[in-house]
Design a protein around this motif. Structure first.
Motif, PDB file in Angstrom:
ATOM      1  N   ASP A 141      49.198  48.034  54.388  1.00 27.58           N
ATOM      2  CA  ASP A 141      49.403  46.677  54.881  1.00 27.58           C
ATOM      3  C   ASP A 141      50.426  46.000  53.974  1.00 27.58           C
ATOM      4  OD1 ASP A 141      47.564  46.741  57.012  1.00 27.58           O
ATOM      5  OD2 ASP A 141      45.900  46.391  55.642  1.00 27.58           O
ATOM      6  N   THR A 142      51.440  45.399  54.583  1.00 26.67           N
ATOM      7  CA  THR A 142      52.554  44.832  53.820  1.00 26.67           C
ATOM      8  C   THR A 142      52.841  43.420  54.305  1.00 26.67           C
ATOM      9  OG1 THR A 142      53.513  47.046  53.551  1.00 26.67           O
ATOM     10  CG2 THR A 142      54.961  45.170  53.141  1.00 26.67           C
ATOM     11  N   ILE A 143      52.981  42.494  53.348  1.00 31.94           N
ATOM     12  CA  ILE A 143      53.230  41.090  53.672  1.00 31.94           C
ATOM     13  C   ILE A 143      54.649  40.726  53.256  1.00 31.94           C
ATOM     14  CG2 ILE A 143      52.506  38.707  53.282  1.00 31.94           C
ATOM     15  CD1 ILE A 143      49.698  39.772  52.743  1.00 31.94           C
ATOM     16  N   VAL A 144      55.444  40.290  54.221  1.00 29.16           N
ATOM     17  CA  VAL A 144      56.852  39.972  53.982  1.00 29.16           C
ATOM     18  C   VAL A 144      57.189  38.645  54.658  1.00 29.16           C
ATOM     19  CG1 VAL A 144      57.520  42.408  53.833  1.00 29.16           C
ATOM     20  CG2 VAL A 144      57.600  41.235  56.041  1.00 29.16           C
ATOM     21  N   THR A 145      58.379  38.139  54.384  1.00 32.13           N
ATOM     22  CA  THR A 145      58.879  36.982  55.135  1.00 32.13           C
ATOM     23  C   THR A 145      59.805  37.485  56.236  1.00 32.13           C
ATOM     24  OG1 THR A 145      60.662  36.690  53.527  1.00 32.13           O
ATOM     25  CG2 THR A 145      58.673  35.380  53.199  1.00 32.13           C
ATOM     26  N   GLN A 149      37.950  32.296  43.671  1.00 33.93           N
ATOM     27  CA  GLN A 149      37.015  31.797  44.681  1.00 33.93           C
ATOM     28  C   GLN A 149      35.940  32.827  45.020  1.00 33.93           C
ATOM     29  OE1 GLN A 149      39.525  30.747  47.967  1.00 33.93           O
ATOM     30  NE2 GLN A 149      40.207  28.806  47.058  1.00 33.93           N
ATOM     31  N   HIS A 150      36.316  34.107  44.949  1.00 39.06           N
ATOM     32  CA  HIS A 150      35.395  35.182  45.356  1.00 39.06           C
ATOM     33  C   HIS A 150      34.798  35.941  44.178  1.00 39.06           C
ATOM     34  CE1 HIS A 150      36.234  34.886  49.708  1.00 39.06           C
ATOM     35  NE2 HIS A 150      37.432  34.505  49.326  1.00 39.06           N
ATOM     36  N   GLY A 151      34.986  35.426  42.967  1.00 41.91           N
ATOM     37  CA  GLY A 151      34.367  36.042  41.803  1.00 41.91           C
ATOM     38  C   GLY A 151      35.005  37.337  41.345  1.00 41.91           C
ATOM     39  N   TYR A 152      36.289  37.518  41.655  1.00 38.39           N
ATOM     40  CA  TYR A 152      37.004  38.720  41.217  1.00 38.39           C
ATOM     41  C   TYR A 152      37.883  38.411  39.997  1.00 38.39           C
ATOM     42  CZ  TYR A 152      35.845  41.751  45.162  1.00 38.39           C
ATOM     43  OH  TYR A 152      35.183  42.538  46.068  1.00 38.39           O
ATOM     44  N   LYS A 153      38.029  39.403  39.153  1.00 35.54           N
ATOM     45  CA  LYS A 153      38.944  39.307  38.025  1.00 35.54           C
ATOM     46  C   LYS A 153      40.249  40.012  38.381  1.00 35.54           C
ATOM     47  CE  LYS A 153      35.179  39.422  34.628  1.00 35.54           C
ATOM     48  NZ  LYS A 153      34.600  40.176  33.492  1.00 35.54           N
ATOM     49  N   VAL A 209      53.388  33.628  43.761  1.00 29.60           N
ATOM     50  CA  VAL A 209      52.614  34.732  44.350  1.00 29.60           C
ATOM     51  C   VAL A 209      51.365  34.998  43.508  1.00 29.60           C
ATOM     52  CG1 VAL A 209      52.594  37.201  44.876  1.00 29.60           C
ATOM     53  CG2 VAL A 209      54.589  35.826  45.466  1.00 29.60           C
ATOM     54  N   MET A 210      51.551  35.073  42.194  1.00 32.15           N
ATOM     55  CA  MET A 210      50.424  35.291  41.293  1.00 32.15           C
ATOM     56  C   MET A 210      49.407  34.157  41.382  1.00 32.15           C
ATOM     57  SD  MET A 210      50.667  38.174  39.734  1.00 32.15           S
ATOM     58  CE  MET A 210      49.545  37.883  38.386  1.00 32.15           C
ATOM     59  N   SER A 211      49.914  32.937  41.527  1.00 28.14           N
ATOM     60  CA  SER A 211      49.031  31.777  41.651  1.00 28.14           C
ATOM     61  C   SER A 211      48.147  31.902  42.891  1.00 28.14           C
ATOM     62  CB  SER A 211      49.863  30.493  41.719  1.00 28.14           C
ATOM     63  OG  SER A 211      49.047  29.374  41.940  1.00 28.14           O
ATOM     64  N   GLY A 212      48.735  32.331  43.990  1.00 29.14           N
ATOM     65  CA  GLY A 212      47.969  32.512  45.225  1.00 29.14           C
ATOM     66  C   GLY A 212      46.911  33.593  45.098  1.00 29.14           C
ATOM     67  N   ILE A 213      47.279  34.707  44.473  1.00 26.26           N
ATOM     68  CA  ILE A 213      46.324  35.808  44.272  1.00 26.26           C
ATOM     69  C   ILE A 213      45.170  35.344  43.388  1.00 26.26           C
ATOM     70  CG2 ILE A 213      45.990  38.108  43.285  1.00 26.26           C
ATOM     71  CD1 ILE A 213      48.955  38.676  43.977  1.00 26.26           C
ATOM     72  N   SER A 214      45.513  34.682  42.283  1.00 31.29           N
ATOM     73  CA  SER A 214      44.506  34.227  41.332  1.00 31.29           C
ATOM     74  C   SER A 214      43.533  33.238  41.974  1.00 31.29           C
ATOM     75  CB  SER A 214      45.192  33.573  40.128  1.00 31.29           C
ATOM     76  OG  SER A 214      44.250  33.054  39.222  1.00 31.29           O
ATOM     77  N   GLU A 215      44.064  32.359  42.793  1.00 29.65           N
ATOM     78  CA  GLU A 215      43.222  31.341  43.454  1.00 29.65           C
ATOM     79  C   GLU A 215      42.154  31.993  44.315  1.00 29.65           C
ATOM     80  OE1 GLU A 215      44.391  28.412  46.927  1.00 29.65           O
ATOM     81  OE2 GLU A 215      45.166  27.659  45.020  1.00 29.65           O
ATOM     82  N   VAL A 216      42.552  32.978  45.109  1.00 32.42           N
ATOM     83  CA  VAL A 216      41.597  33.651  45.999  1.00 32.42           C
ATOM     84  C   VAL A 216      40.599  34.481  45.203  1.00 32.42           C
ATOM     85  CG1 VAL A 216      41.358  35.359  47.847  1.00 32.42           C
ATOM     86  CG2 VAL A 216      43.195  33.671  47.931  1.00 32.42           C
ATOM     87  N   ALA A 247      45.728  38.608  48.813  1.00 27.89           N
ATOM     88  CA  ALA A 247      44.401  38.690  48.215  1.00 27.89           C
ATOM     89  C   ALA A 247      43.306  38.626  49.271  1.00 27.89           C
ATOM     90  CB  ALA A 247      44.229  37.563  47.196  1.00 27.89           C
ATOM     91  N   GLU A 248      43.444  37.729  50.237  1.00 26.32           N
ATOM     92  CA  GLU A 248      42.428  37.620  51.298  1.00 26.32           C
ATOM     93  C   GLU A 248      42.353  38.896  52.116  1.00 26.32           C
ATOM     94  OE1 GLU A 248      43.586  34.112  53.411  1.00 26.32           O
ATOM     95  OE2 GLU A 248      42.391  32.782  52.125  1.00 26.32           O
ATOM     96  N   LEU A 249      43.511  39.475  52.412  1.00 25.40           N
ATOM     97  CA  LEU A 249      43.536  40.715  53.191  1.00 25.40           C
ATOM     98  C   LEU A 249      42.895  41.857  52.416  1.00 25.40           C
ATOM     99  CD1 LEU A 249      44.435  42.396  55.616  1.00 25.40           C
ATOM    100  CD2 LEU A 249      46.717  42.561  54.580  1.00 25.40           C
ATOM    101  N   LEU A 250      43.225  41.968  51.128  1.00 22.82           N
ATOM    102  CA  LEU A 250      42.661  43.048  50.318  1.00 22.82           C
ATOM    103  C   LEU A 250      41.148  42.910  50.199  1.00 22.82           C
ATOM    104  CD1 LEU A 250      42.992  45.519  48.519  1.00 22.82           C
ATOM    105  CD2 LEU A 250      43.387  43.980  46.586  1.00 22.82           C
ATOM    106  N   LEU A 251      40.653  41.724  49.904  1.00 19.66           N
ATOM    107  CA  LEU A 251      39.212  41.528  49.743  1.00 19.66           C
ATOM    108  C   LEU A 251      38.480  41.791  51.054  1.00 19.66           C
ATOM    109  CD1 LEU A 251      38.940  38.421  47.383  1.00 19.66           C
ATOM    110  CD2 LEU A 251      39.085  40.855  46.819  1.00 19.66           C
ATOM    111  N   ALA A 252      39.091  41.418  52.175  1.00 15.80           N
ATOM    112  CA  ALA A 252      38.478  41.693  53.478  1.00 15.80           C
ATOM    113  C   ALA A 252      38.368  43.196  53.717  1.00 15.80           C
ATOM    114  CB  ALA A 252      39.288  41.033  54.585  1.00 15.80           C
ATOM    115  N   LYS A 253      39.411  43.923  53.316  1.00 16.33           N
ATOM    116  CA  LYS A 253      39.384  45.383  53.490  1.00 16.33           C
ATOM    117  C   LYS A 253      38.333  46.023  52.592  1.00 16.33           C
ATOM    118  CE  LYS A 253      43.814  46.451  52.933  1.00 16.33           C
ATOM    119  NZ  LYS A 253      45.033  47.314  53.001  1.00 16.33           N
TER     120      LYS A 253
END
Length: 334
Positions: free
Chosen positions: A155-159, A90-94, A80-87, A304-310
Protein backbone atom coordinates in the motif's frame (compact mmCIF):
# COMPACT_ATOMS: atom_id res chain seq x y z
CA UNK A 1 17.44 -0.65 44.03
CA UNK A 2 17.32 -2.98 41.05
CA UNK A 3 14.10 -3.07 39.07
CA UNK A 4 11.79 -5.90 40.11
CA UNK A 5 11.08 -8.62 37.55
CA UNK A 6 8.06 -10.82 37.00
CA UNK A 7 10.04 -13.62 38.70
CA UNK A 8 10.32 -11.47 41.82
CA UNK A 9 6.57 -10.81 41.88
CA UNK A 10 5.92 -14.54 41.51
CA UNK A 11 8.16 -15.32 44.50
CA UNK A 12 6.69 -12.55 46.67
CA UNK A 13 3.09 -13.45 45.87
CA UNK A 14 3.55 -17.21 46.04
CA UNK A 15 2.01 -17.72 42.63
CA UNK A 16 3.55 -19.07 39.44
CA UNK A 17 5.09 -16.87 36.77
CA UNK A 18 2.29 -17.95 34.41
CA UNK A 19 -0.37 -16.76 36.86
CA UNK A 20 1.35 -13.40 37.35
CA UNK A 21 1.73 -13.04 33.56
CA UNK A 22 -1.96 -13.79 33.03
CA UNK A 23 -2.88 -11.16 35.61
CA UNK A 24 -0.64 -8.52 34.02
CA UNK A 25 -2.10 -9.24 30.59
CA UNK A 26 -5.72 -9.17 31.79
CA UNK A 27 -6.37 -12.89 31.35
CA UNK A 28 -8.69 -13.39 34.34
CA UNK A 29 -10.91 -16.17 32.98
CA UNK A 30 -9.50 -18.93 35.24
CA UNK A 31 -8.41 -16.64 38.09
CA UNK A 32 -10.31 -16.24 41.35
CA UNK A 33 -11.08 -12.81 42.76
CA UNK A 34 -8.90 -13.66 45.78
CA UNK A 35 -5.89 -14.26 43.52
CA UNK A 36 -6.49 -11.04 41.63
CA UNK A 37 -6.81 -9.03 44.83
CA UNK A 38 -3.64 -10.52 46.29
CA UNK A 39 -1.58 -9.84 43.14
CA UNK A 40 -2.93 -6.29 42.95
CA UNK A 41 -1.85 -5.72 46.56
CA UNK A 42 1.65 -7.12 45.97
CA UNK A 43 2.17 -5.04 42.83
CA UNK A 44 0.91 -1.92 44.59
CA UNK A 45 3.15 -2.43 47.62
CA UNK A 46 6.27 -3.17 45.59
CA UNK A 47 5.71 -0.45 42.99
CA UNK A 48 6.33 -3.04 40.27
CA UNK A 49 6.05 -1.76 36.70
CA UNK A 50 6.01 -4.42 33.97
CA UNK A 51 8.27 -4.01 30.95
CA UNK A 52 5.85 -2.93 28.22
CA UNK A 53 7.86 -4.51 25.40
CA UNK A 54 8.10 -7.87 27.16
CA UNK A 55 4.42 -7.75 28.04
CA UNK A 56 3.40 -6.98 24.49
CA UNK A 57 5.61 -9.75 23.12
CA UNK A 58 3.99 -12.14 25.59
CA UNK A 59 0.65 -11.11 24.12
CA UNK A 60 2.10 -11.48 20.61
CA UNK A 61 1.52 -7.75 20.22
CA UNK A 62 4.58 -5.54 20.12
CA UNK A 63 2.95 -2.10 19.87
CA UNK A 64 5.92 -0.50 18.17
CA UNK A 65 6.02 0.93 14.65
CA UNK A 66 9.26 1.23 12.69
CA UNK A 67 9.66 4.30 10.48
CA UNK A 68 12.35 4.54 7.81
CA UNK A 69 12.89 8.03 6.37
CA UNK A 70 14.98 8.67 3.26
CA UNK A 71 16.24 12.14 4.20
CA UNK A 72 15.63 13.90 7.50
CA UNK A 73 16.75 17.25 6.02
CA UNK A 74 13.88 17.20 3.52
CA UNK A 75 11.22 19.73 4.67
CA UNK A 76 8.60 17.19 3.57
CA UNK A 77 9.70 14.83 6.34
CA UNK A 78 8.77 16.79 9.47
CA UNK A 79 4.99 17.07 8.87
CA UNK A 80 4.85 13.44 7.73
CA UNK A 81 6.52 12.35 10.97
CA UNK A 82 4.16 14.58 12.93
CA UNK A 83 1.15 12.86 11.37
CA UNK A 84 2.53 9.38 12.07
CA UNK A 85 3.39 10.28 15.67
CA UNK A 86 -0.06 11.75 16.30
CA UNK A 87 -1.86 8.57 15.25
CA UNK A 88 0.58 6.25 17.06
CA UNK A 89 0.15 8.21 20.30
CA UNK A 90 -3.64 8.06 20.02
CA UNK A 91 -3.50 4.26 19.72
CA UNK A 92 -0.80 3.58 22.29
CA UNK A 93 1.96 2.71 19.81
CA UNK A 94 5.60 3.69 20.07
CA UNK A 95 7.85 4.66 17.13
CA UNK A 96 11.38 3.65 16.24
CA UNK A 97 12.74 6.18 13.77
CA UNK A 98 15.63 5.69 11.31
CA UNK A 99 17.17 8.04 8.74
CA UNK A 100 18.87 6.79 5.55
CA UNK A 101 20.55 10.09 4.55
CA UNK A 102 19.60 9.30 0.92
CA UNK A 103 21.93 6.30 1.05
CA UNK A 104 20.49 3.06 -0.39
CA UNK A 105 22.85 0.81 1.62
CA UNK A 106 22.02 2.63 4.83
CA UNK A 107 18.33 2.22 4.07
CA UNK A 108 18.75 -1.55 3.74
CA UNK A 109 20.61 -1.65 7.07
CA UNK A 110 17.86 0.42 8.68
CA UNK A 111 15.16 -1.98 7.44
CA UNK A 112 17.13 -4.97 8.73
CA UNK A 113 17.63 -3.21 12.07
CA UNK A 114 13.90 -2.55 12.41
CA UNK A 115 13.20 -6.21 11.70
CA UNK A 116 15.52 -7.28 14.52
CA UNK A 117 13.54 -4.98 16.81
CA UNK A 118 10.47 -7.11 16.00
CA UNK A 119 8.36 -4.06 15.22
CA UNK A 120 4.70 -4.74 14.48
CA UNK A 121 4.90 -2.93 11.15
CA UNK A 122 6.78 -0.32 9.17
CA UNK A 123 6.13 2.96 7.39
CA UNK A 124 8.77 3.68 4.75
CA UNK A 125 9.67 6.85 2.91
CA UNK A 126 12.07 5.03 0.62
CA UNK A 127 15.33 6.08 -0.98
CA UNK A 128 14.88 3.19 -3.40
CA UNK A 129 11.42 1.59 -3.29
CA UNK A 130 12.62 -0.97 -5.86
CA UNK A 131 15.35 -2.34 -3.57
CA UNK A 132 15.38 -6.16 -3.30
CA UNK A 133 15.11 -5.83 0.49
CA UNK A 134 11.42 -5.05 0.13
CA UNK A 135 10.71 -8.40 -1.51
CA UNK A 136 11.39 -9.96 1.90
CA UNK A 137 8.56 -7.95 3.52
CA UNK A 138 4.78 -8.25 3.26
CA UNK A 139 1.97 -5.83 2.52
CA UNK A 140 0.21 -6.88 5.72
CA UNK A 141 2.73 -4.95 7.82
CA UNK A 142 4.15 -2.15 5.65
CA UNK A 143 3.01 1.13 4.08
CA UNK A 144 5.11 3.25 1.71
CA UNK A 145 4.80 7.01 1.32
CA UNK A 146 5.86 9.52 -1.35
CA UNK A 147 7.96 7.44 -3.76
CA UNK A 148 6.42 4.38 -5.33
CA UNK A 149 7.96 1.23 -6.75
CA UNK A 150 7.67 0.12 -10.37
CA UNK A 151 5.85 -2.97 -9.13
CA UNK A 152 3.29 -2.15 -6.45
CA UNK A 153 4.11 -4.55 -3.60
CA UNK A 154 2.77 -2.46 -0.73
CA UNK A 155 0.00 0.00 0.00
CA UNK A 156 1.49 3.32 -1.10
CA UNK A 157 0.37 6.86 -0.29
CA UNK A 158 1.29 9.58 -2.79
CA UNK A 159 0.05 12.96 -3.99
CA UNK A 160 -1.43 13.57 -7.45
CA UNK A 161 2.01 14.47 -8.83
CA UNK A 162 1.36 14.27 -12.56
CA UNK A 163 -2.10 15.84 -12.64
CA UNK A 164 -1.24 18.66 -10.22
CA UNK A 165 1.81 19.74 -12.23
CA UNK A 166 -0.14 19.48 -15.48
CA UNK A 167 -2.79 21.82 -14.07
CA UNK A 168 -0.30 24.37 -12.73
CA UNK A 169 1.83 24.44 -15.87
CA UNK A 170 -1.32 24.79 -17.99
CA UNK A 171 -1.95 28.05 -16.13
CA UNK A 172 1.57 29.15 -17.10
CA UNK A 173 0.97 28.24 -20.74
CA UNK A 174 -2.28 30.23 -20.70
CA UNK A 175 -0.36 33.20 -19.24
CA UNK A 176 1.48 33.44 -22.55
CA UNK A 177 4.94 32.06 -21.81
CA UNK A 178 6.95 31.35 -24.97
CA UNK A 179 9.38 28.99 -23.29
CA UNK A 180 8.84 26.95 -20.14
CA UNK A 181 11.44 24.83 -18.35
CA UNK A 182 11.16 22.05 -15.79
CA UNK A 183 13.84 22.34 -13.09
CA UNK A 184 14.61 19.24 -11.06
CA UNK A 185 17.14 17.13 -9.22
CA UNK A 186 18.46 14.34 -11.50
CA UNK A 187 15.38 12.37 -12.56
CA UNK A 188 17.08 8.99 -12.09
CA UNK A 189 14.47 6.37 -11.09
CA UNK A 190 12.64 8.60 -8.62
CA UNK A 191 8.90 8.31 -9.23
CA UNK A 192 7.93 11.74 -7.86
CA UNK A 193 10.37 13.55 -10.16
CA UNK A 194 9.42 11.48 -13.19
CA UNK A 195 5.67 11.89 -12.69
CA UNK A 196 5.93 15.63 -12.13
CA UNK A 197 8.00 15.93 -15.30
CA UNK A 198 5.39 13.88 -17.16
CA UNK A 199 2.71 16.36 -16.05
CA UNK A 200 4.91 19.21 -17.32
CA UNK A 201 5.29 17.53 -20.73
CA UNK A 202 1.54 16.92 -21.02
CA UNK A 203 0.79 20.58 -20.29
CA UNK A 204 3.38 22.00 -22.69
CA UNK A 205 3.43 19.43 -25.50
CA UNK A 206 7.22 19.26 -25.38
CA UNK A 207 8.96 16.00 -26.27
CA UNK A 208 10.60 13.81 -23.61
CA UNK A 209 13.97 15.28 -22.64
CA UNK A 210 13.14 18.78 -23.88
CA UNK A 211 13.11 21.89 -21.68
CA UNK A 212 14.59 19.94 -18.79
CA UNK A 213 17.08 21.62 -16.43
CA UNK A 214 18.87 19.39 -13.93
CA UNK A 215 20.16 20.85 -10.67
CA UNK A 216 23.18 18.89 -9.39
CA UNK A 217 23.21 17.60 -5.85
CA UNK A 218 25.02 19.58 -3.16
CA UNK A 219 28.81 19.44 -3.30
CA UNK A 220 29.06 19.16 -7.08
CA UNK A 221 30.60 22.60 -7.60
CA UNK A 222 31.60 22.23 -11.25
CA UNK A 223 28.21 20.81 -12.22
CA UNK A 224 26.45 23.63 -10.40
CA UNK A 225 28.51 26.22 -12.28
CA UNK A 226 27.36 24.57 -15.50
CA UNK A 227 23.76 24.87 -14.28
CA UNK A 228 24.28 28.59 -13.63
CA UNK A 229 25.73 28.98 -17.14
CA UNK A 230 22.64 27.25 -18.57
CA UNK A 231 20.40 29.70 -16.74
CA UNK A 232 22.36 32.65 -18.08
CA UNK A 233 22.10 31.31 -21.64
CA UNK A 234 18.35 30.80 -21.34
CA UNK A 235 17.78 34.20 -19.79
CA UNK A 236 19.51 35.86 -22.73
CA UNK A 237 16.26 35.14 -24.61
CA UNK A 238 14.15 37.27 -22.29
CA UNK A 239 14.47 40.31 -24.58
CA UNK A 240 12.36 38.61 -27.23
CA UNK A 241 10.64 35.78 -25.33
CA UNK A 242 8.58 35.37 -22.19
CA UNK A 243 10.36 32.70 -20.13
CA UNK A 244 9.04 30.66 -17.20
CA UNK A 245 10.23 27.89 -14.89
CA UNK A 246 8.49 25.18 -12.89
CA UNK A 247 10.55 23.65 -10.09
CA UNK A 248 9.87 20.11 -8.90
CA UNK A 249 10.12 20.98 -5.18
CA UNK A 250 10.90 23.86 -2.82
CA UNK A 251 14.60 23.08 -2.41
CA UNK A 252 15.09 23.09 -6.18
CA UNK A 253 13.17 26.37 -6.24
CA UNK A 254 15.73 27.89 -3.87
CA UNK A 255 18.60 26.72 -6.07
CA UNK A 256 16.95 28.37 -9.08
CA UNK A 257 16.45 31.63 -7.17
CA UNK A 258 20.09 31.63 -6.10
CA UNK A 259 21.27 31.22 -9.70
CA UNK A 260 18.94 34.02 -10.84
CA UNK A 261 20.07 36.43 -8.14
CA UNK A 262 23.70 36.10 -9.21
CA UNK A 263 22.74 38.02 -12.36
CA UNK A 264 20.14 40.19 -10.63
CA UNK A 265 17.23 38.54 -12.43
CA UNK A 266 13.95 38.97 -10.57
CA UNK A 267 10.56 37.30 -10.90
CA UNK A 268 8.09 38.16 -12.34
CA UNK A 269 9.89 41.06 -14.03
CA UNK A 270 12.41 38.88 -15.87
CA UNK A 271 10.88 35.41 -15.63
CA UNK A 272 7.89 33.57 -14.25
CA UNK A 273 8.10 30.77 -11.69
CA UNK A 274 5.94 28.23 -9.85
CA UNK A 275 6.86 25.26 -7.69
CA UNK A 276 5.64 22.02 -6.17
CA UNK A 277 5.34 22.30 -2.35
CA UNK A 278 4.47 25.20 -0.11
CA UNK A 279 6.29 26.07 3.11
CA UNK A 280 5.85 28.83 5.68
CA UNK A 281 8.98 30.72 4.62
CA UNK A 282 7.40 31.36 1.22
CA UNK A 283 4.92 33.72 2.88
CA UNK A 284 7.62 36.39 3.29
CA UNK A 285 8.48 36.41 -0.42
CA UNK A 286 7.17 39.24 -2.55
CA UNK A 287 5.46 38.69 -4.85
CA UNK A 288 4.13 35.48 -3.29
CA UNK A 289 4.91 32.22 -5.04
CA UNK A 290 2.45 30.22 -7.11
CA UNK A 291 2.70 26.67 -5.79
CA UNK A 292 1.13 23.26 -5.47
CA UNK A 293 0.15 22.79 -1.83
CA UNK A 294 0.38 19.23 -0.56
CA UNK A 295 -0.85 18.12 2.86
CA UNK A 296 2.26 16.31 4.08
CA UNK A 297 0.90 15.77 7.58
CA UNK A 298 -2.17 14.09 6.12
CA UNK A 299 0.13 11.67 4.29
CA UNK A 300 1.64 10.67 7.64
CA UNK A 301 -1.77 10.38 9.30
CA UNK A 302 -3.12 8.22 6.47
CA UNK A 303 -0.05 5.99 6.50
CA UNK A 304 -0.27 5.34 10.23
CA UNK A 305 -4.04 4.77 10.22
CA UNK A 306 -3.76 2.39 7.28
CA UNK A 307 -0.92 0.43 8.86
CA UNK A 308 -2.64 0.08 12.24
CA UNK A 309 -5.86 -1.02 10.53
CA UNK A 310 -3.94 -3.71 8.65
CA UNK A 311 -2.19 -4.91 11.80
CA UNK A 312 -5.55 -5.23 13.54
CA UNK A 313 -7.24 -6.97 10.62
CA UNK A 314 -4.34 -9.37 9.93
CA UNK A 315 -5.81 -10.27 6.54
CA UNK A 316 -3.97 -10.53 3.25
CA UNK A 317 -5.01 -8.01 0.60
CA UNK A 318 -3.71 -6.76 -2.71
CA UNK A 319 -1.66 -3.55 -2.42
CA UNK A 320 -3.31 -0.28 -3.41
CA UNK A 321 -2.16 3.22 -4.28
CA UNK A 322 -3.82 6.00 -2.29
CA UNK A 323 -3.70 9.52 -3.73
CA UNK A 324 -3.81 12.55 -1.45
CA UNK A 325 -5.24 15.55 -3.36
CA UNK A 326 -3.24 18.76 -3.71
CA UNK A 327 -4.32 22.38 -4.09
CA UNK A 328 -3.26 24.85 -6.78
CA UNK A 329 -2.27 28.20 -5.25
CA UNK A 330 -2.01 30.98 -7.83
CA UNK A 331 -0.11 34.13 -6.86
CA UNK A 332 1.77 36.82 -8.79
CA UNK A 333 5.02 34.95 -9.43
CA UNK A 334 4.10 34.43 -13.10
Amino acid sequence: MEKLTINDIAKISGYSIATVSNYLNGNYQKMSQKTRDHLAKVIDQTGYRPNSTARNLAKHENKTIGVSISDITNPFTSPVMSGISEVCTQHGYKMIFTNADNDQKKEVNNILSLRTESVSGMIVDAVDPNSPIYKSLTNEALVMVDRQAKELLFDTIVTDNRQAVKEMVTHMVQAGYDELYFVTWPLEEVSTRQMRYQGFLEATGYALGEHLLTVPHLGQKEAYQQFEAQIETLMAQKVTKKIGFFTMNARVFLRLLKAMQLKDYQYPRDYGVATYEEFDWMQIMRPEISCIRQDSKKIGVMAAELLLAKLLDKKSALPKKYIVPTEIILKQSF
